[in-house]
Motif scaffolding. Sequence first.
Motif, mmCIF file in Angstrom:
data_model
loop_
_atom_site.group_PDB
_atom_site.id
_atom_site.type_symbol
_atom_site.label_atom_id
_atom_site.label_comp_id
_atom_site.label_asym_id
_atom_site.label_seq_id
_atom_site.Cartn_x
_atom_site.Cartn_y
_atom_site.Cartn_z
ATOM 1 N N ASN A 161 30.809 -17.189 37.438
ATOM 2 C CA ASN A 161 31.367 -17.463 36.106
ATOM 3 C C ASN A 161 32.192 -18.759 36.195
ATOM 4 O O ASN A 161 33.163 -18.827 36.940
ATOM 5 N N GLY A 182 30.200 -20.158 31.422
ATOM 6 C CA GLY A 182 28.897 -19.513 31.569
ATOM 7 C C GLY A 182 28.726 -18.972 32.970
ATOM 8 O O GLY A 182 29.638 -19.054 33.791
ATOM 9 N N MET A 183 27.542 -18.409 33.229
ATOM 10 C CA MET A 183 27.229 -17.906 34.559
ATOM 11 C C MET A 183 26.250 -18.900 35.189
ATOM 12 O O MET A 183 25.189 -19.173 34.611
ATOM 13 N N GLU A 237 22.453 -18.296 35.345
ATOM 14 C CA GLU A 237 21.828 -18.204 34.015
ATOM 15 C C GLU A 237 21.671 -19.602 33.422
ATOM 16 O O GLU A 237 20.622 -19.949 32.874
#
Lengths: 483, 457
Positions: free
Chosen positions: A404, A431-432, A435
């Motif tokens: 994260n 965000g991650m 991903e």
Amino acid sequence: MEIIEELKTIDKSLINKLNQTAANKIEYWDIKCGVTTGTVIDFTDQKSKDISSYSVSECSIRAFLNGGWGFNVLKSLSKNSIVKGFARAIKLAQLSESLCKNKFKIKERDPLIKNFKVNRKKNLEDIDVEEKIVLVKNHEKIASGYSSEIKNTRTLYRDSILHKLFLNSFGSFIHQDLTVLRMFCVAYGKKNGIIQKAVNSVGGIGGFEIINTEKAKNLSFKSAKEAIELLDAKSPVGGKFTIIMDPKLTGTFIHEAFGHACEADLVLNKESILEDKIGEKVAIDDVNIFDDPTMGQGKRYNLPYELYGSYFVDDEGVPSQKTVIVEKGIFKNYLHSLETSSRMDDIPNGHGRAASNNSRPQVRMGVTILEPKDWSLEEMIRDTKKGILCEDFQYGYTDPTTGNFQFKCKLSYNIENGERKELLRDISLSGMTLEVLNKISAIGKESQMFIADGMCGKGGQSVRVCDGGPYIRIEDVIVGGLN
Amino acid sequence: MEDTREIFSLANASLRFAERRNANLKNVEIFFCKNKYFNIEIEENSVKNSEIGNDEGVSIRVIDNRGSLGFAFTNNIEKKSIEKIIKIAIKMMNAGTIDPDFKDLPNKYDNYPNVKGLFDKSLKDMKIEDSLIHVEELIEVCNNDKLAISQSANFTSDYSKTYIFNSHGLEVQGKDTTCAISSNIIVKNKVKNETSFGYDWQSERSLKNINAKKIALNALEDAKRNLNRIKIKSTKVPLVLTPNGSISLILNPIASAINGETFQYKRSFLVDKRNEIIGSKYLNIEDNALIDGAVGSSYFDGEGVPCQNKKIIEDGRFLKAGLLHNSYTAAKDGIESTGNASRNSYSSIPSIGVTNFIMKPGDFTKEELISDIKEGIILDYTGDSANISTGDFSGLILHGNLIKNGVIKESLNETMIGINLLDLFRNIDAVSKEFKLYGSYQAPYVRIKDVRIIGAA
């Protein structure tokens, strides 16, 4: 190349003596020592706040035995102190060994015996402090005079001249002669009770010519201009957006969110999202990431000096080299120190770096770059209905166990119907990592690439790094804001 | 430099040497610092590295009648090299600009406060082997837990001695010890393939206060609390800050905002707020250097000025005298230095820093703070920091949980928070009795009403 007087204490007879002492007691040792001199010039509002000069000698000895390290930091470079410190380092390694449960060996390498000297046109030694002060004053004047709304300026100039010696039990003996320079310009603008700040820096390895590039000359002007522009910027509305990252932000993103997870010491300590991921797909096909801290790259980016994060050898005597991290979206390699490469049965790739001769090497990045493709920024904007163009960063960080991440951008622009619109400030992106690497929808072209210089902190140590790449566009990124 | 007398004669000779070298010289300061430490480091929950180090050095600060400052330092404390850096510092001073605000270095003080417990002989004499008992406690906590898969931790002991002299006759010396322990534990829920970390640390002046087991257990509990992560929708709810969270969102930004230099350059969001109510009555903050045995305590600051206990915010009112100064910023404001010149090494000029920075505890228990909350968020850790000039904070909740019907539930992923600190201070509606000490910061649990949360769900 001449070795300076202070480092001549380390001669053949001393090395023989150390080898005898080490025999049958430890499996590996190394010594880092050096003399560093430097200048700091710090101005605020056109007045000198700190004009300093320094000279420090450092020496540290590291010893290794079957999974345990001993480390001794000395306050003197004398023969006597090195001999005593060496014995202490051995004892410390034996202590660590008696307690450690992860037993391993350091894989033997061929010795490297070499002198390295960084090219420079204008020797820092030959530039008088007055000339450096004139430079700083000039930048202060430009920033202060940019607008009556500039209320505060600061210019910080730092240079250092390093003479370093590294030797180890493989028989390596590496002497380095380096000079490093970095300068910051900070401007604060104020209007209607709003204060905005902008910082820009230039840094490199080489001589006083570093401050002669266009980028360096524009440093104070750029900071002042940005601080003033930000005064009229709007605060963002939070939510999910299509984001275009500029090269600086791209660099920060691949460094912070992805690069740290490639550091093999974090992998061994189970603090990386990339554990057991070699050979796996981690990003879309177009993503290629590498770390290349080799010297000689300045030219490629039209710089008359070496990139700030580059080096000849790392702090364990391993030459710098290009390491492919991601190829066509597939994760390829970790970054290694002697320890991690020995343990993971991999090739050491020159990432054992220490902040100074008094600190222990850790696995660190050097020059981390995302390879370009073919989009131009203009095409990316035209192709975006609703989004935000984010330029440069204030800071960024990542939770290593989850990936994260969070970045605070410096300048951002709204994009509506393919057009760049109003300026926004204090945008945070989150965000991650894994991903987001799969949500990249465009990668920019080489001619719009940029490599930024910076300092990266880890485990209380700060080392010189560079990162960069082209513009990239990412879908569905979370933007935080006050509204 | 084992012998204090040697330092005094070296300092006096150096002061005279400097005074002879330049007619415009107004004042010279000599700062000696000597330090020894050891550190044991745990990686992958096993001892990895043992380290011992020594450092000593000297710096010279000179100012002239124009208010120009020169500075130089070296870690070679031979008389010859000190004379060399004096010459360099004078050269730097001559090259500097006029600054009428730089009035002088501090005068000689007759009295210094008496603060006890800054030095623990048992720490100074401690051998690295003696720390193993603490190190083993850390390792055991991680070994005994099913979810814990790794720990990085360390134990550090540090002893330092400082001497400051200037040509107004100021002469101070002090010695202190610190001992620190930290633990970072990784846990993994193998069924859900979810990993998380937890962190805690402790820093103390004396060895007897160190509790390694407790620190590792706290880190473990923290790590487990961060498993079972969910994304939530954007919302507006009460926010509870843990002591660690209170430091990030309240104490740290206030410490920066009341820095005399930041204030004088008008880069603080509190600039026009002196003597005004800036928070609810639960906001009470002081900077107290005189607490016996505390890590931030000292009897003199980085320029040799006596330290104090200062009230900064009382019942929500930002006091007029609530700023932190060194001798330069104080003289610029026409007042006495508050003893907040901070300098932890010979290698830098004094800046401004807090001593022990404390948010006073309240009357609620931690449970009372949470039990009223139907739906809310508890925040323990964010990597973000507030914008000091605007007071805006927008950041990622790295460690935080949902509160539902008074109970702490799932942890949060990709959840952000956005607030102006003045709104945060005003909306504090409860402060706990319980508090935690992190080095020189002390903070309670704090509840804030109506905070905007940005979720990713």
